[in-house]
Design a protein around this motif. Structure first.
Motif, PDB file in Angstrom:
ATOM      1  N   LEU A  40      -6.717   6.648   1.923  1.00 30.27           N
ATOM      2  CA  LEU A  40      -5.873   5.798   1.080  1.00 30.27           C
ATOM      3  C   LEU A  40      -6.221   5.886  -0.410  1.00 30.27           C
ATOM      4  CD1 LEU A  40      -5.272   2.611   3.272  1.00 30.27           C
ATOM      5  CD2 LEU A  40      -3.839   4.653   2.994  1.00 30.27           C
ATOM      6  N   TYR A  91      -3.736   6.975  -3.277  1.00 29.87           N
ATOM      7  CA  TYR A  91      -3.468   6.007  -4.342  1.00 29.87           C
ATOM      8  C   TYR A  91      -3.403   6.703  -5.698  1.00 29.87           C
ATOM      9  CZ  TYR A  91      -4.165   2.105  -7.582  1.00 29.87           C
ATOM     10  OH  TYR A  91      -4.025   1.218  -8.622  1.00 29.87           O
ATOM     11  N   CYS A 122       0.462   4.209  -2.640  1.00 33.27           N
ATOM     12  CA  CYS A 122      -0.184   5.421  -2.127  1.00 33.27           C
ATOM     13  C   CYS A 122       0.785   6.543  -1.802  1.00 33.27           C
ATOM     14  CB  CYS A 122      -1.010   5.091  -0.880  1.00 33.27           C
ATOM     15  SG  CYS A 122      -2.419   4.014  -1.197  1.00 33.27           S
ATOM     16  N   ILE A 172      -6.830  -2.479  -1.070  1.00 38.41           N
ATOM     17  CA  ILE A 172      -6.821  -1.148  -1.689  1.00 38.41           C
ATOM     18  C   ILE A 172      -7.225  -1.258  -3.153  1.00 38.41           C
ATOM     19  CG2 ILE A 172      -4.346  -1.251  -2.261  1.00 38.41           C
ATOM     20  CD1 ILE A 172      -6.293   1.907  -1.251  1.00 38.41           C
ATOM     21  N   MET A 218     -10.291   3.818   4.237  1.00 41.29           N
ATOM     22  CA  MET A 218     -10.408   3.118   2.961  1.00 41.29           C
ATOM     23  C   MET A 218     -11.305   3.829   1.949  1.00 41.29           C
ATOM     24  SD  MET A 218      -8.373   0.620   3.608  1.00 41.29           S
ATOM     25  CE  MET A 218      -8.563  -0.523   2.249  1.00 41.29           C
ATOM     26  N   ILE A 250       0.819  -1.210   0.000  1.00 46.79           N
ATOM     27  CA  ILE A 250       0.000   0.000   0.000  1.00 46.79           C
ATOM     28  C   ILE A 250       0.855   1.264   0.000  1.00 46.79           C
ATOM     29  CG2 ILE A 250      -1.650   1.355   1.355  1.00 46.79           C
ATOM     30  CD1 ILE A 250      -2.973  -1.246   2.195  1.00 46.79           C
TER      31      ILE A 250
END
Length: 565
Positions: free
Chosen positions: A258, A262, A34, A220, A254, A30
């Motif tokens: 993130l 992203y 991100c 993700i 989420m 992640i």
């Protein structure tokens, strides 16, 4: 022309849903997706920060990446390794994102915890997770200290912006600036698989102790179809995201932080209490284009500013809402007053962003949860795991694989130290949500409430959402929760707890008249058995930290009152 996307009635759903295929790399992280891949751009903003004292800052992706490397080096020196838990007891602030990225680069597990948690809530989660390090700011420090004596695995505390006395030599509190200043901004990250654990989030639940949902790095990717669709094809040039959702919860982490990172776009982090004035002020100041707002927040904003575009200059192009049913009153206000069709979404910590709307790609039906997002095979099932007929109520469930037979990457890995609870979450390949809905002939889901929110009154099955939506349309009602009140003759009667708008006059005589008007308001619009036979006015409803009404608290209150009568 107002941005009311429903007017075009474009419906590309079938094409989008049937053609979509998952592409999940075997190895991924992640923090790389991100943060690290955007860090070469010195000017790219990751976070605009503001607090209620007026302090502001803007943090670039490069700064975020370098600080994450420094923290990762310090955590490694403190003994944190791959698979270890690090507690992050922080609000919306840049250090929260730094802590997450550092954990992911270490291959450690980030465990976000709300600053609103008291000592007992913190103690349970810290004990159960065996977290060895906790990162905290002043808001959560005292509660964390009160919990620490019963958490033997917790070896180190790192304090962010904690005052001098808190950082005294005998406090055992490591100072964030000093720790990062002593560390290198270069770090060789651990190699992680898509299926490796990344986040541990404890669900509040309605019964029993909280369960720790273990989320993999692949989640993700699994989130992206829902995020992109609900945010009207995010990102677009100039997009800025903001949501009041706490970054310690799935909705904030989420659905906001993130996914914004992203795509390498800026997100606004605000450290302070939510209010309609603050919300509209932030939307205007930062030119926010995309947001996630709970229905509760939208109701407050609607009541405080019926015509906000007359007072604020707004750039909003997408609103996602989740947690409760929006209802047509708020839905219509978003369209008429904000010029944006709200995209409702449904998901939960264990598998997030699975159902929803995308009004620019398929029509949104007011009050509907929407359709399954591309990549997710969703059904409404009965107790035996069989899909129910259109119009019938069942439990929303997600299949382990998509329509092409490929594994869905959205799934949690399981409940931490609780394999029995993990097994009971499934019926065959269907993962149950505990939420009830019906599905119509067009494939739209209609929320009927939590399984434990439904009740029977005089033989009729009652769901609170429709009654609450009807009541909140009355100008005197700011917010409402409907629960069963035990009754010897009928089993239960419908009772409404109502928060009135500030300008509603209060007196014994006017209260009685208002109750009658509210009852008549519902009686004229819903079935006769749905109107609230009893109404109680209260100052505020019990809410979770994620903005959901805790009907369970009110239901138990009525049960206790009935038992004592």
């Amino acid at each position: 022309m107002p941005q009311t996307q429903r007017q075009a009635q474009v419906d590309l759903y079938e094409e989008l849903y049937t053609r979509f295929r998952w592409h999940v790399p075997e190895r991924m992280n992640i923090a790389e997706l991100c943060c690290a891949r955007w860090a070469q751009d010195d000017a790219r903003i990751a976070i605009h920060y503001e607090d209620d004292a007026g302090h502001t800052a803007s943090v670039t992706y490069r700064q975020l990446h370098e600080d994450a490397n420094r923290l990762a080096n310090r955590l490694r020196a403190l003994g944190v390794g791959k698979g270890d838990c690090v507690a992050i007891v922080l609000p919306q602030r840049p250090e929260t994102a730094v802590a997450h990225m550092a954990c992911y680069r270490l291959g450690a597990i980030a465990m976000p915890l709300s600053i609103l948690f008291g000592p007992e809530a913190l103690e349970y989660r810290l004990q159960h997770s065996d977290a060895s390090v906790a990162i905290v700011d002043q808001a959560g420090l005292q509660n964390l200290r009160d919990a620490r004596p019963n958490c033997p695995a917790l070896k180190h505390l790192i304090g962010v912006d904690c005052n001098a006395s808190a950082g005294s030599a005998d406090s055992g509190l490591l100072d964030w600036p000093a720790e990062l200043a002593s560390a290198s901004d270069q770090f060789t990250p651990e190699q992680t698989a898509a299926s490796d654990p990344a986040v541990l989030i404890y669900t509040s639940g309605t019964t029993g102790a909280p369960k720790g949902a273990l989320i993999p790095h692949s989640a993700i990717i699994g989130n992206l179809t829902g995020f992109v669709a609900s945010q009207n094809w995010f990102p677009q040039p100039g997009d800025v995201f903001w949501s009041p959702a706490d970054w310690a919860w799935t909705g904030g982490l989420m659905d906001a932080l993130l996914p914004s990172l992203y795509f390498g776009m800026p997100i606004v982090g605000y450290r302070g209490r939510f209010s309609p004035e603050t919300a509209f002020g932030l939307l205007q100041k930062y030119g926010v284009t995309n947001t996630f707002l709970f229905p509760t927040a939208l109701k407050m904003m609607m009541k405080a500013f019926p015509e906000p575009r007359g007072q604020f200059s707004l750039k909003l192009r997408a609103i996602m809402s989740a947690g409760e049913a929006v209802g047509d009153a708020v839905f219509n206000w978003c369209e008429s007053a904000l010029g944006v069709t709200p995209n409702e979404m449904f998901g939960q910590t264990e598998m997030n962003y699975i159902v929803g709307n995308s009004s620019q790609r398929w029509p949104a039906k007011p009050g509907s949860m929407g359709r399954p997002y591309p990549g997710h095979r969703v059904a409404v099932i009965d107790d035996e795991g069989r899909p129910v007929k259109a119009g019938e109520t069942g439990e929303v469930a997600l299949n382990r694989t998509d329509i092409h037979g490929d594994p869905d990457p959205i799934f949690f890995l399981g409940y931490w130290k609780n394999p029995e609870a993990t097994r009971s979450k499934y019926t065959g390949d269907w993962c149950r949500t505990g939420d009830l809905a019906s599905v119509d002939d067009d494939g739209y889901l209609w929320y009927q409430g939590r399984a434990d929110d439904m009740f029977k009154a005089a033989g009729y099955r009652i769901g609170p959402s429709e009654i609450e939506n009807c009541l909140v349309k009355h100008p005197a009602v700011a917010n409402v929760a409907v629960v069963p009140k035990p009754d010897k003759e009928r089993g239960n009667i419908v009772k409404a707890f109502i928060v009135l708008t500030p300008d509603t006059p209060r007196a014994p005589e006017s209260d009685a008249q208002l109750v009658a008007r509210l009852q008549e308001h519902v009686r004229g619009k819903l079935a006769p058995y749905e109107y609230p036979k009893e109404i109680e006015f209260i100052d505020e409803l019990p809410m979770t930290t994620t903005g959901k009404v805790q009907r369970r608290v009110l239901r138990l209150l009525e049960q206790e009152r009935s038992a004592a009568a």
